[in-house]
Design a protein around this motif. Structure first.
Motif, PDB file in Angstrom:
ATOM      1  N   ARG A  22      83.660  49.436  43.441  1.00 44.72           N
ATOM      2  CA  ARG A  22      84.529  49.400  44.616  1.00 44.72           C
ATOM      3  C   ARG A  22      85.986  49.540  44.191  1.00 44.72           C
ATOM      4  O   ARG A  22      86.756  50.290  44.788  1.00 44.72           O
ATOM      5  N   GLY A  23      86.373  48.811  43.154  1.00 45.86           N
ATOM      6  CA  GLY A  23      87.752  48.885  42.673  1.00 45.86           C
ATOM      7  C   GLY A  23      88.103  50.242  42.089  1.00 45.86           C
ATOM      8  O   GLY A  23      89.198  50.754  42.295  1.00 45.86           O
ATOM      9  N   PRO A  70      89.749  56.630  49.992  1.00 41.89           N
ATOM     10  CA  PRO A  70      90.309  55.360  49.528  1.00 41.89           C
ATOM     11  C   PRO A  70      90.998  54.611  50.675  1.00 41.89           C
ATOM     12  O   PRO A  70      91.751  55.196  51.435  1.00 41.89           O
ATOM     13  N   ASN A  71      90.674  53.337  50.812  1.00 43.08           N
ATOM     14  CA  ASN A  71      91.270  52.520  51.860  1.00 43.08           C
ATOM     15  C   ASN A  71      91.741  51.166  51.335  1.00 43.08           C
ATOM     16  O   ASN A  71      91.943  50.241  52.087  1.00 43.08           O
ATOM     17  N   GLU A  77      94.454  45.352  45.668  1.00 46.17           N
ATOM     18  CA  GLU A  77      93.057  45.084  46.009  1.00 46.17           C
ATOM     19  C   GLU A  77      92.111  45.718  44.986  1.00 46.17           C
ATOM     20  O   GLU A  77      91.111  45.113  44.594  1.00 46.17           O
ATOM     21  N   ARG A  78      92.459  46.906  44.544  1.00 41.63           N
ATOM     22  CA  ARG A  78      91.623  47.589  43.563  1.00 41.63           C
ATOM     23  C   ARG A  78      91.618  46.853  42.225  1.00 41.63           C
ATOM     24  O   ARG A  78      90.573  46.681  41.600  1.00 41.63           O
ATOM     25  N   VAL A  79      92.797  46.406  41.790  1.00 44.20           N
ATOM     26  CA  VAL A  79      92.901  45.667  40.523  1.00 44.20           C
ATOM     27  C   VAL A  79      92.128  44.352  40.616  1.00 44.20           C
ATOM     28  O   VAL A  79      91.380  43.986  39.704  1.00 44.20           O
ATOM     29  N   ALA A  80      92.308  43.631  41.742  1.00 43.22           N
ATOM     30  CA  ALA A  80      91.619  42.358  41.911  1.00 43.22           C
ATOM     31  C   ALA A  80      90.099  42.551  41.946  1.00 43.22           C
ATOM     32  O   ALA A  80      89.355  41.788  41.323  1.00 43.22           O
ATOM     33  N   SER A  81      89.634  43.567  42.659  1.00 40.15           N
ATOM     34  CA  SER A  81      88.208  43.830  42.746  1.00 40.15           C
ATOM     35  C   SER A  81      87.624  44.183  41.381  1.00 40.15           C
ATOM     36  O   SER A  81      86.582  43.645  40.981  1.00 40.15           O
TER      37      SER A  81
END
Length: 108
Positions: A61-62, A19-20, A25-29
């Motif tokens: 991705r998220g 994970p990077n 970012e994960r929520v938005a993706s």
């Protein structure tokens, strides 16, 4: 090779790294991916299918937390292989086979 195995292998190669991404970012993706996929379902034909696939990739991705593009931008090319990464250092000079080398005179 079954279709399920092929899909799993492809997922592991693209999203299988460490994970990077930050939580934001994960929520938005994931959120944008869900919106894009839903919009693709409402659209017919090739554009709808492409929107659905792009949305699904953003959700994956998220959910995985690994972004291969971000890995490349952070100083190496990360190839995910079943949960592990191998980094290729792009700063290292490529090795040329002696038979291929040619000498170019220096310009003064």
């Amino acid at each position: 090779m079954s279709v399920e195995t092929m899909i799993r292998d492809t997922y592991d190669q693209v999203f299988g790294g460490e994970p990077n991404m930050s939580t934001m970012e994960r929520v938005a993706s994931s959120g944008f991916g869900l919106i894009l996929a839903a919009a693709g379902v409402n659209r017919a034909g090739l554009p709808g299918a492409l929107m659905g696939l792009a949305g699904a990739a953003l959700v994956a991705r998220g959910m995985s937390g690994h972004c291969p593009v971000k890995s490349m931008m952070e100083g190496g090319h990360a190839l995910g292989h079943g949960g592990r990464q191998e980094y290729v250092d792009h700063d290292e000079q490529p090795q040329t086979h002696p038979a291929v080398q040619r000498h170019v005179p220096a310009m003064d």
